[in-house]
Design a protein around this motif. Structure first.
Motif, PDB file in Angstrom:
ATOM      1  N   VAL A 138      10.003   5.891   3.543  1.00 41.72           N
ATOM      2  CA  VAL A 138       9.265   7.155   3.699  1.00 41.72           C
ATOM      3  C   VAL A 138       7.913   7.033   2.994  1.00 41.72           C
ATOM      4  CG1 VAL A 138      11.299   8.661   3.851  1.00 41.72           C
ATOM      5  CG2 VAL A 138      10.337   8.126   1.607  1.00 41.72           C
ATOM      6  N   PRO A 139       6.931   7.889   3.337  1.00 46.24           N
ATOM      7  CA  PRO A 139       5.661   7.855   2.603  1.00 46.24           C
ATOM      8  C   PRO A 139       5.918   8.131   1.121  1.00 46.24           C
ATOM      9  CG  PRO A 139       5.492   9.232   4.567  1.00 46.24           C
ATOM     10  CD  PRO A 139       6.946   8.896   4.417  1.00 46.24           C
ATOM     11  N   ALA A 140       5.384   7.265   0.251  1.00 48.24           N
ATOM     12  CA  ALA A 140       5.662   7.382  -1.182  1.00 48.24           C
ATOM     13  C   ALA A 140       4.367   7.490  -1.978  1.00 48.24           C
ATOM     14  CB  ALA A 140       6.474   6.186  -1.666  1.00 48.24           C
ATOM     15  N   THR A 141       4.474   8.221  -3.086  1.00 44.58           N
ATOM     16  CA  THR A 141       3.325   8.499  -3.944  1.00 44.58           C
ATOM     17  C   THR A 141       3.707   8.199  -5.388  1.00 44.58           C
ATOM     18  OG1 THR A 141       2.578  10.224  -2.436  1.00 44.58           O
ATOM     19  CG2 THR A 141       1.765  10.361  -4.698  1.00 44.58           C
ATOM     20  N   LEU A 142       2.806   7.508  -6.109  1.00 43.52           N
ATOM     21  CA  LEU A 142       3.073   7.133  -7.501  1.00 43.52           C
ATOM     22  C   LEU A 142       1.925   7.632  -8.371  1.00 43.52           C
ATOM     23  CD1 LEU A 142       4.778   5.494  -9.571  1.00 43.52           C
ATOM     24  CD2 LEU A 142       3.581   3.438  -8.786  1.00 43.52           C
ATOM     25  N   ALA A 152       0.864  -1.180   0.000  1.00 41.97           N
ATOM     26  CA  ALA A 152       0.000   0.000   0.000  1.00 41.97           C
ATOM     27  C   ALA A 152       0.899   1.228   0.000  1.00 41.97           C
ATOM     28  CB  ALA A 152      -0.891   0.000   1.238  1.00 41.97           C
ATOM     29  N   LEU A 153       0.595   2.187  -0.843  1.00 42.65           N
ATOM     30  CA  LEU A 153       1.315   3.455  -0.819  1.00 42.65           C
ATOM     31  C   LEU A 153       0.605   4.402   0.142  1.00 42.65           C
ATOM     32  CD1 LEU A 153       2.155   3.661  -4.607  1.00 42.65           C
ATOM     33  CD2 LEU A 153       3.797   3.433  -2.740  1.00 42.65           C
ATOM     34  N   ASP A 154       1.287   5.471   0.507  1.00 39.40           N
ATOM     35  CA  ASP A 154       0.796   6.423   1.505  1.00 39.40           C
ATOM     36  C   ASP A 154      -0.596   6.973   1.161  1.00 39.40           C
ATOM     37  OD1 ASP A 154       0.825   8.354   3.590  1.00 39.40           O
ATOM     38  OD2 ASP A 154       1.395   9.848   2.090  1.00 39.40           O
ATOM     39  N   PRO A 155      -1.616   6.730   1.983  1.00 37.05           N
ATOM     40  CA  PRO A 155      -2.981   7.203   1.661  1.00 37.05           C
ATOM     41  C   PRO A 155      -3.099   8.724   1.625  1.00 37.05           C
ATOM     42  CG  PRO A 155      -2.977   5.760   3.619  1.00 37.05           C
ATOM     43  CD  PRO A 155      -1.554   5.967   3.229  1.00 37.05           C
ATOM     44  N   GLU A 156      -2.295   9.435   2.439  1.00 35.68           N
ATOM     45  CA  GLU A 156      -2.337  10.911   2.412  1.00 35.68           C
ATOM     46  C   GLU A 156      -1.886  11.430   1.046  1.00 35.68           C
ATOM     47  OE1 GLU A 156      -3.645  12.838   4.746  1.00 35.68           O
ATOM     48  OE2 GLU A 156      -4.148  10.925   5.727  1.00 35.68           O
ATOM     49  N   GLY A 157      -0.899  10.753   0.467  1.00 37.02           N
ATOM     50  CA  GLY A 157      -0.403  11.141  -0.860  1.00 37.02           C
ATOM     51  C   GLY A 157      -1.466  10.947  -1.923  1.00 37.02           C
ATOM     52  N   VAL A 158      -2.241   9.870  -1.802  1.00 34.66           N
ATOM     53  CA  VAL A 158      -3.336   9.617  -2.756  1.00 34.66           C
ATOM     54  C   VAL A 158      -4.329  10.772  -2.700  1.00 34.66           C
ATOM     55  CG1 VAL A 158      -5.302   8.101  -3.282  1.00 34.66           C
ATOM     56  CG2 VAL A 158      -3.065   7.102  -2.688  1.00 34.66           C
ATOM     57  N   LYS A 159      -4.699  11.177  -1.467  1.00 35.63           N
ATOM     58  CA  LYS A 159      -5.661  12.287  -1.301  1.00 35.63           C
ATOM     59  C   LYS A 159      -5.101  13.593  -1.869  1.00 35.63           C
ATOM     60  CE  LYS A 159      -7.331  10.706   3.051  1.00 35.63           C
ATOM     61  NZ  LYS A 159      -7.153  11.049   4.455  1.00 35.63           N
ATOM     62  N   LEU A 160      -3.815  13.820  -1.612  1.00 32.02           N
ATOM     63  CA  LEU A 160      -3.181  15.053  -2.093  1.00 32.02           C
ATOM     64  C   LEU A 160      -3.240  15.125  -3.617  1.00 32.02           C
ATOM     65  CD1 LEU A 160      -1.397  17.604  -1.804  1.00 32.02           C
ATOM     66  CD2 LEU A 160       0.596  16.087  -1.769  1.00 32.02           C
ATOM     67  N   VAL A 161      -2.842  14.037  -4.301  1.00 26.73           N
ATOM     68  CA  VAL A 161      -2.817  14.068  -5.770  1.00 26.73           C
ATOM     69  C   VAL A 161      -4.234  14.157  -6.331  1.00 26.73           C
ATOM     70  CG1 VAL A 161      -2.031  12.892  -7.863  1.00 26.73           C
ATOM     71  CG2 VAL A 161      -0.629  12.805  -5.794  1.00 26.73           C
TER      72      VAL A 161
END
Ligand code: ZN
Length: 411
Positions: A367-371, A329-338
């Motif tokens: 670290v929290p990661a976003t793709l 699972a990638l960082d859920p906060e990053g998903v919301k941000l994008v």
């Protein structure tokens, strides 16, 4: 000319320029890690880093870090990047797009930070990760895994290619076995990449936001028979390792259920002579599914059957590699941000899973990661005809710039 137009021009020009390194006759690229072609691409990237006033550091596994100091008082950094290496049948966008978009995003953010003094609270680093593809040296995701602390540096340096050369020696030979390191503390990672599948295109969506990854099981089997003359040896006495490999491949495909992806995509044959019944064949198998339990069940059934499947041929089957890649699972906060960035820019987006491995999945372990994905035409990748529309590349870059700006300025 507005600044954004200049950036777009640069992105497409840069992608075309990098496609020259390892260019193949059919319009694709072959740029394996640690080769002269890899060196040429790295050298130009280093030049582009210097030309933009960024600082270059190269670590022990050859990862290249280009630092934009946006806030001298901060020891923290947001990382953005991807990879410059390719598969032997690579396209022009896989990996390169993310590195070059990262570089242009850094340039845009440096300008924006200069226009808004005090806004940037942390620094930005553009990264080229070594041997993401794992085409010449297995396993893949080498540089990012070392950085994330999930693969020891020494074991990564001693990975062997098909000719017995180590990754460490290959990097040394091209001058990219570095002595440096990223001196800032990484706080977040963002990667922009082509989808390499067809979901965005089929749903006419601009931006894919990756929430996680499928599970994968990578199994390599050695089939051992006996060498003999392909002419006079009576058929019942032959112990043909290649025929056994074919049976092994069919055994896997028999077990693949709906929704799973599987392949047998590499074979190594000995002695590989037209006049010798093969005595040894090694096959690399893969099983992927969204659910780890399904990959495990398929692998179990395959491994249970394979020995018996080839025994009537007088051939043995031995498991040489059995690597399990868990779902991630990638960082859920990053998903919301994008999601909010894409919406604010007027683009459609889709939260999805990646079937392919990416450096972001390795980074998430540290670290929290976003793709972030952009569409691939016909879902085609690892192919010379890999293509993404220029306008779609621009949308990805715009999302990347705004996402990074919000991350470097966030309280
Ligand atoms: Zn890639």
């Amino acid at each position: 000319m507005p600044e954004e137009t200049i950036l777009r021009q640069d992105l497409h020009d840069l992608i075309a320029t990098f496609a020259r390194f390892g260019a193949t006759d059919d319009g694709g690229v072959c740029r394996l890690s640690g080769t002269a072609e890899d060196k040429a691409a790295r050298d130009l990237f280093a030049g582009e880093i210097g030309g933009r006033g960024l600082r270059l550091d190269i670590d022990g596994i050859g990862n290249m870090f280009a630092t934009a100091m946006l806030n001298q008082a901060s020891g923290d950094a947001v990382l953005v990047g991807s990879h410059l290496d390719s598969q032997p049948t690579g396209g022009r966008y896989d990996g390169v797009y993310g590195v070059l978009a990262g570089l242009l995003a850094a340039e845009a953010i440096v300008a924006r930070a200069a226009a808004e003094p005090g806004a940037a609270r942390r620094n930005l680093v553009v990264v080229n990760w070594t041997n993401e593809e794992g085409a010449r040296f297995q396993p893949s995701l080498t540089g990012s895994s070392v950085f994330a602390g999930v693969q020891p540096l020494e074991s990564a340096l001693s990975l062997l290619d098909g000719d017995g050369q180590t990754l460490g020696d290959a990097l040394g030979a091209i001058g990219y076995r570095g002595a440096g390191a990223l001196t800032l503390t990484p706080r977040r990672y963002v990667e922009l990449h082509i989808e390499q599948g067809a979901r965005l295109e089929e749903s006419s969506t601009d931006i894919g936001i990756v929430a996680g990854a499928w599970a994968a099981r990578k199994i390599s089997v050695v089939f051992e028979g006996e060498a003999s003359h392909t002419g006079p040896m009576p058929m019942p006495r032959r112990r043909d390792a290649l025929r056994a490999a074919a049976r092994g491949i069919e055994t896997l495909y028999d077990e693949v259920e709906q929704g799973a992806h599987a392949s047998a995509a590499r074979i190594s044959l000995y002695p590989n002579s037209p006049n010798v019944v093969p005595s040894r064949a090694q096959v690399w198998f893969e099983i992927r599914h969204e659910d780890e339990k399904v990959t495990a069940a398929i692998a179990d059934r395959f491994l249970r059957r394979i020995g018996a499947a080839v025994a009537p041929l007088g051939v043995t089957a031995t498991i040489a590699i059995d690597e399990k890649r868990a779902t991630a699972a990638l960082d859920p906060e990053g998903v919301k941000l994008v999601q909010s960035v894409a919406g604010d820019l007027g683009f459609t987006s889709l939260v999805m899973k990646t079937v392919a491995g990416h450096d972001a999945l390795a980074l998430q372990k540290r670290v929290p990661a976003t793709l972030i994905f952009v569409p691939s035409r016909n879902g085609l990748s690892h192919n010379a005809r890999e293509f993404t529309e220029p306008a779609a590349l621009d949308k990805g870059l715009a999302v990347l710039i705004e996402t990074l700006w919000r991350l470097v300025t966030a309280p």
